[in-house]
Design a protein around this motif. Structure first.
Motif, short mmCIF file in Angstrom:
data_model
loop_
_atom_site.label_atom_id
_atom_site.label_comp_id
_atom_site.label_asym_id
_atom_site.label_seq_id
_atom_site.Cartn_x
_atom_site.Cartn_y
_atom_site.Cartn_z
N THR A 63 0.83 -1.21 0.00
CA THR A 63 0.00 0.00 0.00
C THR A 63 0.86 1.25 0.00
O THR A 63 0.57 2.23 -0.70
CB THR A 63 -0.93 0.00 1.22
OG1 THR A 63 -1.70 -1.20 1.22
CG2 THR A 63 -1.87 1.20 1.19
N LYS A 66 2.52 1.90 -3.35
CA LYS A 66 1.58 2.58 -4.24
C LYS A 66 1.45 4.06 -3.88
O LYS A 66 1.36 4.93 -4.75
CB LYS A 66 0.20 1.91 -4.16
CG LYS A 66 0.14 0.55 -4.82
CD LYS A 66 0.25 0.69 -6.33
CE LYS A 66 0.15 -0.67 -7.01
NZ LYS A 66 0.35 -0.55 -8.47
N SER A 91 6.32 -1.92 -7.76
CA SER A 91 5.40 -2.71 -6.94
C SER A 91 5.65 -4.21 -7.09
O SER A 91 4.81 -5.01 -6.74
CB SER A 91 3.95 -2.38 -7.32
OG SER A 91 3.74 -2.57 -8.70
N SER A 129 2.00 -5.56 -6.61
CA SER A 129 1.40 -5.64 -5.29
C SER A 129 -0.09 -5.93 -5.36
O SER A 129 -0.67 -6.43 -4.40
CB SER A 129 1.63 -4.33 -4.54
OG SER A 129 1.12 -3.24 -5.28
N ILE A 157 -5.82 -3.51 1.60
CA ILE A 157 -5.70 -2.12 1.15
C ILE A 157 -6.71 -1.23 1.86
O ILE A 157 -6.39 -0.10 2.25
CB ILE A 157 -5.85 -2.05 -0.38
CG1 ILE A 157 -4.57 -2.60 -1.04
CG2 ILE A 157 -6.11 -0.62 -0.85
CD1 ILE A 157 -4.61 -2.65 -2.54
N ASP A 160 -5.35 -0.41 5.28
CA ASP A 160 -4.26 0.57 5.22
C ASP A 160 -4.77 1.95 4.85
O ASP A 160 -4.22 2.96 5.30
CB ASP A 160 -3.19 0.11 4.23
CG ASP A 160 -2.24 -0.92 4.83
OD1 ASP A 160 -2.24 -1.06 6.07
OD2 ASP A 160 -1.52 -1.59 4.08
N LEU A 161 -5.81 2.03 4.02
CA LEU A 161 -6.36 3.34 3.66
C LEU A 161 -6.97 4.02 4.87
O LEU A 161 -6.81 5.24 5.05
CB LEU A 161 -7.41 3.18 2.56
CG LEU A 161 -6.89 2.83 1.16
CD1 LEU A 161 -8.05 2.63 0.20
CD2 LEU A 161 -5.95 3.90 0.64
N ILE A 194 -6.17 3.91 -6.14
CA ILE A 194 -5.89 2.49 -5.89
C ILE A 194 -7.17 1.66 -5.94
O ILE A 194 -7.14 0.48 -6.32
CB ILE A 194 -5.15 2.32 -4.55
CG1 ILE A 194 -4.42 0.97 -4.53
CG2 ILE A 194 -6.07 2.45 -3.36
CD1 ILE A 194 -3.44 0.82 -3.37
#
Length: 548
Positions: A63, A66, A91, A129, A157, A160-161, A194
């Protein structure tokens, strides 16, 4: 909290402990029971700060890789040294076994992939990734690539966001310097990008839209999409034919004309940006193949840019201001893009005027568009301005194209190649048809305004008659202002209480008339000690805020 602590420890190991402190992550580390690593314990001698940041992002996981790639497009926020280093982020991650990769896809299809393809190479052709690429062959004999999303990557993801947005909120609250970079907007832009990339079918929609725009240019190709097997988790496209743009020796050996390729590639990308307003945002050599007949094939449409017509016209305004030596037009356009107030507008105008004079003093072939663009962006960054995200992608595509063109043809002239497009845009903008349409739109808008005006005035007067008119004042950073006001009132109140304790205790201790009861003496001494403790706290509070 544990994940935040892990990320903080990685930053500290790479000598970025000051960043950890600035965005307020030290408390999270202590709350999670982590002991900070010694700053720079993982730093090699001679390692620059941009390189350490890139290495830290790589260690933090897909993540954040990116995120670094998105930041590498924000030339308006970061200096060229950081942009160059972040552009090295790849990635690529270790491939996972093919059977694990296709489990979700086959569950969605309801049958094994082997039923649709006569041959699939279990060894990954490329890996990232988010997805992994494998060669395959159709029953008809055609070669295709299968781009398959990694299992469980969506949930990772999303987690993590959420974490990144919390970190952005902490950074905004803790640091004025970081707040200038608009971390919330960066995270929002990154999340949007993303999430689009997670939908592998979206990449195929982009490819088909660009292929349709090039239907009249027979020498530009885009791999065909096989929609019968394409979904959110997997897309299937024809295998790119020709020679990779990264192997120019093979391209020369094949007898292709690099100058013709440079001219055609430039025409294609400028057409995407200025005419179609929908463009490949990363046209680097790895995303381009060269075919017999000096033809070009573009691949990988995961990152695309989209310019609104108004934005494109504003870009023309800026270029016209440079050409006509009118810095006020350039300054106004930049301020409109940034949506920010600049205290030293006169200084910005002077810098822009100097920049324009220097550009006009150079012959056409001596101009380096990439260097000039970076110089202008540096000027913007120094005045606290930022570019809209769609324009940063256009700048990235433009500079990538210019570098690739010069690699193909040392005499490549980007300015000369772009001039026909700009002339057509200016002519189109002031064409009788465009002017007539603008006039018609203005008349329609004015008629609508006049039609609504009586009712609007009536509503205003009725509201005034009922006493329902409200005055709204929009104060920037009102929360921080309220916080500072509250802190000042607290300190003032503490000061008054301390003074009252000192005066009251002194009066009790010095009162005339013999000995005081033991209880009264005790409370007088307690008042003295309390006033000393309060004074020390007040002093510590003031010094701590100054230190921050």
């Amino acid at each position: 909290m544990r994940r935040v602590a892990e990320l903080s420890a990685i930053l500290i190991r790479h000598g970025l402990g000051e960043l950890v402190g600035r965005i307020g992550l030290e408390k999270a580390m202590r709350s999670a029971g982590y002991v900070a690593a010694s700053p720079g314990s993982g730093v090699s001698n001679g390692s620059t700060l941009p390189r350490r940041l890139r290495q830290a992002l790589e260690e933090m996981g897909p993540t954040f890789v990116k995120l670094g790639q998105i930041l590498s497009t924000r030339v308006d926020l970061l200096p060229p040294t950081y942009i160059a280093e972040l552009c090295k982020l790849r990635s690529s991650v270790p491939a996972i076994p093919f059977l694990e990769l296709v489990e979700e896809v086959e569950a969605e299809l309801g049958h094994p992939l082997a039923a649709d393809f006569c041959e699939i190479d279990p060894i990954a052709l490329a890996g990232g990734s988010i997805a992994q690429v494998h060669r395959a062959r159709l029953h008809s004999g055609g070669e295709v690539i299968l781009k398959i999303r990694r299992p469980g990557i969506g949930a990772i993801i999303e987690t993590d966001l959420r974490l990144l947005m919390r970190l952005a909120n902490v950074a905004v609250a803790e640091s004025d310097e970081i707040r200038r970079f608009r971390p919330r907007e960066i995270v929002t832009e990154f999340a949007r990008s993303i999430r689009r990339e997670l939908d592998l079918a979206n990449e195929c929609h982009n490819a088909e839209r660009i292929a349709e725009n090039f239907r009249d240019m027979s020498y530009i190709h885009v791999p065909r999409v096989h929609w019968e097997w394409t979904s959110e988790r997997m897309n299937v496209q024809d295998m790119a034919s020709g020679l990779s743009g990264t192997d120019l020796d093979a391209v020369r050996a094949a007898g292709l004309d690099l100058r013709v390729i440079a001219a055609r590639g430039t025409e294609a990308v400028l057409k995407m940006i200025f005419e179609d307003r929908f463009f490949h945002a990363d046209p680097h050599p790895g995303n381009v193949f060269y075919r017999a007949g000096d033809e070009i094939e573009f691949i990988d449409f995961g990152m695309v840019g989209n310019l609104a017509r108004q934005r494109r016209d504003e870009l023309v305004d800026l270029l016209t201001g440079v050409v006509d030596r009118r810095p006020e037009i350039v300054v106004r356009t930049l301020l409109d893009w940034s949506g920010a107030e600049v205290e030293d507008t006169a200084g910005l105008s002077t810098r822009i005027d100097t920049f324009i004079d220097r550009v006009h003093g150079l012959p056409l072939k001596a101009l380096n568009p990439s260097a000039l663009a970076l110089e202008l962006i540096t000027l913007i960054r120094e005045h606290g301005l930022v570019l809209p995200p769609d324009l940063t992608l256009a700048v990235k595509a433009f500079t990538s194209l210019e570098g690739m063109g010069r690699e193909l043809d040392p005499d490549f002239d980007m300015v000369a190649a772009a001039q026909p497009f700009l002339h057509r845009l200016i002519a189109e903008r002031y064409s009788p048809f465009r002017l007539a349409r603008s006039a018609r739109d203005g008349v329609v808008a004015g008629a609508g305004l006049m039609n609504r005006l009586p009712s609007d005035i009536s509503d205003f007067l009725n509201a005034a008659r009922r006493g329902n008119l409200r005055l709204g004042i929009d104060l920037r950073q009102v929360d921080r202002l309220a916080e500072r006001f509250d802190r000042a009132v607290t300190r003032m109140t503490m000061g008054i209480l301390i003074a009252a304790l000192i005066m009251g205790s002194s009066i009790v201790m010095t009162v005339a008339g013999g000995d005081l009861p033991i209880g009264v003496t005790f409370f007088a001494m307690l008042g003295f000690f309390g006033s000393i403790a309060g004074a020390l706290w007040l002093l510590w509070s003031v010094l701590r805020r100054k230190g921050n």
